[in-house]
Design an enzyme around this catalytic site. Structure first.
Site, PDB file in Angstrom:
ATOM      1  N   ARG B  49     -66.610 -52.088 -12.161  1.00 59.29           N
ATOM      2  CA  ARG B  49     -68.136 -52.605 -12.001  1.00 59.29           C
ATOM      3  C   ARG B  49     -68.572 -53.075 -13.097  1.00 59.29           C
ATOM      4  NH1 ARG B  49     -64.566 -49.304 -10.044  1.00 59.29           N
ATOM      5  NH2 ARG B  49     -65.663 -47.500 -11.082  1.00 59.29           N
ATOM      6  N   CYS B  83     -70.361 -42.982  -8.380  1.00 59.80           N
ATOM      7  CA  CYS B  83     -70.380 -44.047  -9.748  1.00 59.80           C
ATOM      8  C   CYS B  83     -71.851 -44.657  -9.709  1.00 59.80           C
ATOM      9  CB  CYS B  83     -69.434 -45.255  -9.187  1.00 59.80           C
ATOM     10  SG  CYS B  83     -69.344 -46.531 -10.407  1.00 59.80           S
ATOM     11  N   THR B  85     -72.536 -47.225 -11.990  1.00 60.58           N
ATOM     12  CA  THR B  85     -72.710 -48.362 -12.014  1.00 60.58           C
ATOM     13  C   THR B  85     -72.588 -49.221 -10.848  1.00 60.58           C
ATOM     14  OG1 THR B  85     -71.348 -47.871 -14.151  1.00 60.58           O
ATOM     15  CG2 THR B  85     -71.871 -50.244 -13.532  1.00 60.58           C
ATOM     16  N   THR B 126     -72.410 -46.646 -18.589  1.00 58.05           N
ATOM     17  CA  THR B 126     -71.645 -47.634 -18.966  1.00 58.05           C
ATOM     18  C   THR B 126     -72.333 -48.851 -19.531  1.00 58.05           C
ATOM     19  OG1 THR B 126     -71.585 -48.790 -16.863  1.00 58.05           O
ATOM     20  CG2 THR B 126     -69.841 -47.242 -17.149  1.00 58.05           C
ATOM     21  N   LYS B 166     -61.345 -41.452 -17.895  1.00 58.91           N
ATOM     22  CA  LYS B 166     -60.329 -42.232 -16.968  1.00 58.91           C
ATOM     23  C   LYS B 166     -58.892 -42.392 -17.377  1.00 58.91           C
ATOM     24  CE  LYS B 166     -64.023 -45.514 -15.354  1.00 58.91           C
ATOM     25  NZ  LYS B 166     -64.134 -45.320 -13.910  1.00 58.91           N
ATOM     26  N   CYS B 197     -73.126 -41.586 -15.745  1.00 61.56           N
ATOM     27  CA  CYS B 197     -71.941 -42.166 -15.630  1.00 61.56           C
ATOM     28  C   CYS B 197     -71.009 -41.061 -15.090  1.00 61.56           C
ATOM     29  CB  CYS B 197     -71.156 -42.700 -16.719  1.00 61.56           C
ATOM     30  SG  CYS B 197     -69.346 -43.138 -16.372  1.00 61.56           S
TER      31      CYS B 197
END
Lengths: 234, 234
Positions: B49, B83, B85, B126, B166, B197
């Site tokens: 994203r 998510c 974002t 983010t 991640k 996030c």
């Protein structure tokens, strides 16, 4: 060709989450896109498997079929059942679909022979699972003779599975129940404990007592990763 | 009428599992059948994203639409996007379906006002999310003025999100990065930290530093349980 996974879940939901996390944690992945595509139907309405096997309870196959069809619609290339007792119904489900359903009981029995050669496994599961003899047969196919908990031990297992893990109650107060259960089985010849109900790895992980344990959920995750063409984390 | 949830997941997969577990843990449930029916498409192939928002990366909406269609086929009554974002693309997705998509950013902003009245929130997210100004607007609608991390702080957040959570790397070695990031924001006026996030609650939970924190994933879980007609655990 990389493949996707369908998880026919909800039996119970926390056990489904446990399998999902084990697949993610065991896959070699540095980024989101390195992970396997996973479809989950977390369906708590699937009738209780032990009740169906032993007490004339509602047949779980129609509701499991509904979840199976959802996974097929999504495009799952293989199906996992994160419930050992539900494997009693695997042949009926497999007859309804061309999508392969991985058999956790056979996978766990094979891994038990590989990881704990010569050791006698005790099968910790629900009354329903133990009544089917599924694991005794799977272990026999691997040349292993297993120990089945007696009636009193099965009662304690049902308590831990239904009244504690499925009821989302704190596990710490049950440490002595769990410890003495394992001790009793060890005294009768158990050399490795098969956590053959998908609620039990959650309990064993929280209570951190000595095993050794074999976790069929983890072995199913491992097999699914390899089946789908992905690599295990080093 | 009890409703079901569809989770449009994989952004990243561990954050999806975190949301799933929060829904299960926060639902009042004694048995499997007390849980909400939850469909998950954990699709790691959804393009990044932040890359799409800031660097001309591939548009994630077509792949998100594919996952959305799977959830619709299963019969999901509402959709969650674990998510923050990705919420930049929520209006485009919502235009494609009649199934309501719950807006985590608005839910979190409302809860920030309710739970931390008069406190100034810092938005930890983010670079893509922060560039969109989504949370600044959602907070302004609640009458809240928020603190946005500066460029250097955003760099540290991207490191923690992408190179640590991640990438499934151990979080403990990053404790000082996380501590000093929070301290710097606190020195500049932050009074509550919004974990905006979905990878960050996993980090914050593991590293156990002082907040206070507001976790949008948890607030989304709470809202989803109530929206579906279920009760929160006492």
């Amino acid at each position: 060709m990389k493949k996707s996974i369908g998880i026919l879940g909800g039996m119970g939901p926390m056990a489904t989450a446990d399998l999902y996390i084990k697949i993610l944690a065991m896959t070699r992945a540095d980024r989101d896109c390195d992970h396997i595509r996973i479809y989950i139907d977390s369906d708590g309405q699937i009738p209780d498997r032990t009740a169906a096997i032993l007490y004339g309870g509602e047949d779980p196959v129609p509701e499991m079929t509904c979840a199976l069809r959802n996974l097929e619609k999504c495009g799952a290339d293989c199906v996992l059942l994160p419930c050992n007792t539900a494997h009693c119904f695997l042949p009926r489900l497999q007859a309804l679909t061309d999508t392969p359903i991985l058999d956790m009981t056979r996978i766990a029995a094979r891994r038990c022979r590989e990881l704990f050669p010569g050791r006698r496994p005790a099968i910790l599961g629900t009354r329903g699972l133990l009544a089917t003899g599924l694991y005794a047969r799977a272990m026999a196919e691997e040349g292993l003779d297993c120990l089945i908990p007696n009636d009193e031990e099965q009662g304690r297992l049902m308590h831990l599975i239904y009244d504690v893990v499925k009821a989302s109650l704190p596990m710490e107060p049950e440490k002595e129940t769990w410890r003495s259960l394992l001790e009793g089985l060890r005294a009768r010849g158990a050399e490795v404990f098969l956590l053959a109900c998908t609620e039990l790895p959650i309990l064993a992980n929280t209570l951190e007592l000595d095993g050794p344990f074999l976790d069929p959920t983890e072995e199913l995750a491992r097999e699914a990763i390899l089946t789908c063409g992905y690599e295990l984390k080093g």
